[in-house]
Design a protein around this motif. Sequence first.
Motif, PDB file in Angstrom:
ATOM      1  N   MET A   1       0.815  -1.213   0.000  1.00  0.00           N
ATOM      2  CA  MET A   1       0.000   0.000   0.000  1.00  0.00           C
ATOM      3  C   MET A   1       0.852   1.267   0.000  1.00  0.00           C
ATOM      4  O   MET A   1       0.336   2.363  -0.187  1.00  0.00           O
ATOM      5  N   GLU A   2       2.152   1.116   0.237  1.00  0.00           N
ATOM      6  CA  GLU A   2       3.020   2.284   0.345  1.00  0.00           C
ATOM      7  C   GLU A   2       3.981   2.414  -0.834  1.00  0.00           C
ATOM      8  O   GLU A   2       4.480   3.507  -1.098  1.00  0.00           O
ATOM      9  N   GLY A   3       4.288   1.304  -1.498  1.00  0.00           N
ATOM     10  CA  GLY A   3       5.284   1.343  -2.565  1.00  0.00           C
ATOM     11  C   GLY A   3       6.695   1.509  -2.057  1.00  0.00           C
ATOM     12  O   GLY A   3       7.621   1.736  -2.842  1.00  0.00           O
ATOM     13  N   GLU A   4       6.887   1.373  -0.744  1.00  0.00           N
ATOM     14  CA  GLU A   4       8.213   1.555  -0.147  1.00  0.00           C
ATOM     15  C   GLU A   4       8.999   0.255  -0.134  1.00  0.00           C
ATOM     16  O   GLU A   4       8.438  -0.822   0.102  1.00  0.00           O
ATOM     17  N   ILE A   5      10.302   0.370  -0.340  1.00  0.00           N
ATOM     18  CA  ILE A   5      11.197  -0.778  -0.271  1.00  0.00           C
ATOM     19  C   ILE A   5      11.752  -0.869   1.148  1.00  0.00           C
ATOM     20  O   ILE A   5      12.129   0.141   1.752  1.00  0.00           O
ATOM     21  N   CYS A   6      11.787  -2.074   1.671  1.00  0.00           N
ATOM     22  CA  CYS A   6      12.272  -2.296   3.036  1.00  0.00           C
ATOM     23  C   CYS A   6      13.710  -1.827   3.200  1.00  0.00           C
ATOM     24  O   CYS A   6      14.565  -2.058   2.332  1.00  0.00           O
ATOM     25  N   ASP A   7      13.991  -1.204   4.331  1.00  0.00           N
ATOM     26  CA  ASP A   7      15.370  -0.842   4.692  1.00  0.00           C
ATOM     27  C   ASP A   7      16.040  -2.099   5.246  1.00  0.00           C
ATOM     28  O   ASP A   7      16.369  -2.195   6.430  1.00  0.00           O
TER      29      ASP A   7
ATOM     30  N   LEU B   1       4.678  11.616 -12.398  1.00  0.00           N
ATOM     31  CA  LEU B   1       3.633  11.965 -11.437  1.00  0.00           C
ATOM     32  C   LEU B   1       4.143  12.962 -10.399  1.00  0.00           C
ATOM     33  O   LEU B   1       3.420  13.873  -9.997  1.00  0.00           O
ATOM     34  N   VAL B   2       5.382  12.792  -9.971  1.00  0.00           N
ATOM     35  CA  VAL B   2       5.981  13.757  -9.040  1.00  0.00           C
ATOM     36  C   VAL B   2       6.080  15.127  -9.713  1.00  0.00           C
ATOM     37  O   VAL B   2       5.737  16.160  -9.123  1.00  0.00           O
ATOM     38  N   LYS B   3       6.540  15.122 -10.952  1.00  0.00           N
ATOM     39  CA  LYS B   3       6.698  16.373 -11.704  1.00  0.00           C
ATOM     40  C   LYS B   3       5.355  17.071 -11.904  1.00  0.00           C
ATOM     41  O   LYS B   3       5.285  18.306 -11.964  1.00  0.00           O
ATOM     42  N   ALA B   4       4.289  16.278 -11.998  1.00  0.00           N
ATOM     43  CA  ALA B   4       2.955  16.854 -12.227  1.00  0.00           C
ATOM     44  C   ALA B   4       2.352  17.466 -10.980  1.00  0.00           C
ATOM     45  O   ALA B   4       1.280  18.074 -11.045  1.00  0.00           O
ATOM     46  N   GLY B   5       2.991  17.286  -9.811  1.00  0.00           N
ATOM     47  CA  GLY B   5       2.507  17.931  -8.597  1.00  0.00           C
ATOM     48  C   GLY B   5       1.690  17.050  -7.675  1.00  0.00           C
ATOM     49  O   GLY B   5       1.006  17.551  -6.778  1.00  0.00           O
ATOM     50  N   PHE B   6       1.759  15.735  -7.857  1.00  0.00           N
ATOM     51  CA  PHE B   6       1.039  14.824  -6.966  1.00  0.00           C
ATOM     52  C   PHE B   6       1.877  14.509  -5.728  1.00  0.00           C
ATOM     53  O   PHE B   6       3.108  14.581  -5.757  1.00  0.00           O
ATOM     54  N   HIS B   7       1.197  14.131  -4.648  1.00  0.00           N
ATOM     55  CA  HIS B   7       1.875  13.541  -3.498  1.00  0.00           C
ATOM     56  C   HIS B   7       2.010  12.052  -3.767  1.00  0.00           C
ATOM     57  O   HIS B   7       1.008  11.329  -3.788  1.00  0.00           O
ATOM     58  N   VAL B   8       3.232  11.609  -3.988  1.00  0.00           N
ATOM     59  CA  VAL B   8       3.498  10.231  -4.393  1.00  0.00           C
ATOM     60  C   VAL B   8       4.262   9.515  -3.293  1.00  0.00           C
ATOM     61  O   VAL B   8       5.316   9.997  -2.849  1.00  0.00           O
TER      62      VAL B   8
ATOM     63  N   ILE C   1       5.106  -0.333  -7.502  1.00  0.00           N
ATOM     64  CA  ILE C   1       3.878   0.145  -6.862  1.00  0.00           C
ATOM     65  C   ILE C   1       4.014   1.637  -6.615  1.00  0.00           C
ATOM     66  O   ILE C   1       4.962   2.081  -5.939  1.00  0.00           O
ATOM     67  N   ILE C   2       3.070   2.410  -7.149  1.00  0.00           N
ATOM     68  CA  ILE C   2       3.183   3.872  -7.108  1.00  0.00           C
ATOM     69  C   ILE C   2       1.875   4.459  -6.585  1.00  0.00           C
ATOM     70  O   ILE C   2       0.932   4.683  -7.354  1.00  0.00           O
ATOM     71  N   PRO C   3       1.771   4.688  -5.276  1.00  0.00           N
ATOM     72  CA  PRO C   3       0.541   5.267  -4.720  1.00  0.00           C
ATOM     73  C   PRO C   3       0.529   6.791  -4.855  1.00  0.00           C
ATOM     74  O   PRO C   3       1.542   7.463  -4.607  1.00  0.00           O
ATOM     75  N   VAL C   4      -0.616   7.318  -5.250  1.00  0.00           N
ATOM     76  CA  VAL C   4      -0.832   8.765  -5.332  1.00  0.00           C
ATOM     77  C   VAL C   4      -1.906   9.125  -4.317  1.00  0.00           C
ATOM     78  O   VAL C   4      -3.005   8.547  -4.332  1.00  0.00           O
ATOM     79  N   LEU C   5      -1.608  10.057  -3.446  1.00  0.00           N
ATOM     80  CA  LEU C   5      -2.539  10.416  -2.362  1.00  0.00           C
ATOM     81  C   LEU C   5      -3.722  11.219  -2.885  1.00  0.00           C
ATOM     82  O   LEU C   5      -3.558  12.221  -3.586  1.00  0.00           O
TER      83      LEU C   5
ATOM     84  N   VAL D   1      -8.051   9.397   6.296  1.00  0.00           N
ATOM     85  CA  VAL D   1      -7.761  10.501   5.376  1.00  0.00           C
ATOM     86  C   VAL D   1      -6.472  10.260   4.607  1.00  0.00           C
ATOM     87  O   VAL D   1      -5.789  11.197   4.197  1.00  0.00           O
ATOM     88  N   LYS D   2      -6.119   9.006   4.413  1.00  0.00           N
ATOM     89  CA  LYS D   2      -4.962   8.653   3.585  1.00  0.00           C
ATOM     90  C   LYS D   2      -5.420   7.872   2.349  1.00  0.00           C
ATOM     91  O   LYS D   2      -4.728   6.983   1.866  1.00  0.00           O
ATOM     92  N   SER D   3      -6.609   8.195   1.839  1.00  0.00           N
ATOM     93  CA  SER D   3      -7.113   7.549   0.626  1.00  0.00           C
ATOM     94  C   SER D   3      -6.127   7.769  -0.506  1.00  0.00           C
ATOM     95  O   SER D   3      -5.455   8.804  -0.575  1.00  0.00           O
ATOM     96  N   ARG D   4      -6.067   6.795  -1.423  1.00  0.00           N
ATOM     97  CA  ARG D   4      -5.066   6.898  -2.484  1.00  0.00           C
ATOM     98  C   ARG D   4      -5.481   6.110  -3.716  1.00  0.00           C
ATOM     99  O   ARG D   4      -6.346   5.232  -3.660  1.00  0.00           O
TER     100      ARG D   4
END
Length: 421
Positions: free
Chosen positions: A197-203, A329-336, A344-348, A380-383
């Motif tokens: 759900m986050e698109g984050e890679i584990c540290d 998507l980042v360049k377009a001004g989304f919270h990614v 996996i690329i979630p947009v808020l 309030v973290k719908s995406r």
Amino acid sequence: GAAPPPRGARRGLLSRGRTRADDDLSTISLDGRRIGSPRAGATKRCLNLGSYNYLGFADDWLSTCGAPVLDATTKWPVATGAARSGLGTTTLHRALEAKVAAFVGKPDAVVFNMGYGTNSTTVPALAGAGDLIVSDALNHASIVNGCRASGAAIRSFAHNDAAALEAVLREAVAYGRPRTRRPWKKIMVMVEGIYSMEGEICDLKAIAAVAKKYKAYLYLDEAHSIGALGETGRGACEHCGVDPADVDVLMGTFTKSFGGMGGYVAASTDVVDHLRATCPGILTHDAMSPVMCAQVTRALDIIDGAAGDLGRRKIDDLKANSNYFRAELVKAGFHVYGDYDSPIIPVLLYNPTKIAAFSRECFKRELAVVVVGFPATGLVKSRARFCVSAGHTRADLEDAVAKIKEVAQLIKIRYADSPFG
């Protein structure tokens, strides 16, 4: 009137990550039939931006995997009709387990017929009363439910935070079990390679070091990372530069990068033998289909280089597509959310009222997307959760970005440009 078409008849995968989807989702009843629609049976061709078809095997299946899999259907039954511990184990299962173990760098592996069931039945077989499970706060529901079913004590640590993990482990080792203060029988740390759900890679490097320092076992769920991360698709260990020997249990699924279904656990021979003798997923669940074993084996051979450079090209295409789409998507001004190299690329979206609006406006523009809200996320973290594939062309993604920008302008979700979207 005429009888409705069979459930699912209006859906099907098309080339380059595309799907057929119903034209007006608001007219679908719970049993799949249309209600009051003058356009019954209509279909719309959409770009698929929501499925886990990471390496594109769902698109080019006939040319890449079809021959050996279709051949398997003439030699093996579609299902064994038995659990692995009974008469459900075939030579195809054993061969696949050997390939999986070799691929991920472990002595042995065992395969299951369901990805969710792999976690939910394996964890209770590995931990129980007197044990402590330390779980990432955003772990998948299959891990959460497996932990709850185990009878072990459970503590969570702040998402992907090695320092927070160390604080929990230090206290657990110092104070032991509640009331008696006796040492825990064992402590097991549970994390994911890519958080779905986050698109984050584990540290992983930092977390593995902490687990090793406190002599805790480390369990890594690679459902979304195996095949998708690392130079040769070997997952989070390869991507993060961690020796697989430093991760005690490697779990993964075949439903994403392998174009199949089911899951696996790879570990030491002792651990795998223990699972074969005690895990409900082996003792009571139906065995993985032999035909599916053939599919996963073929996909794994391609990823591992048996088909020339096809596997490497797929891995490289996935990374290039994922990073391009994320950057645009980042360049377009989304919270990614998430990290580069993650497919996996979630947009808020934040506001729950924008969940349906985003989905429907994308659908009007022939984009099939997945939107997610509470309770899968915070209220309030719908995406919107985009999943990119090696099967997408650059033209596909350029067209998608342009249409997503149109939708963003309409429903106001460019929060990086303005707090009002």
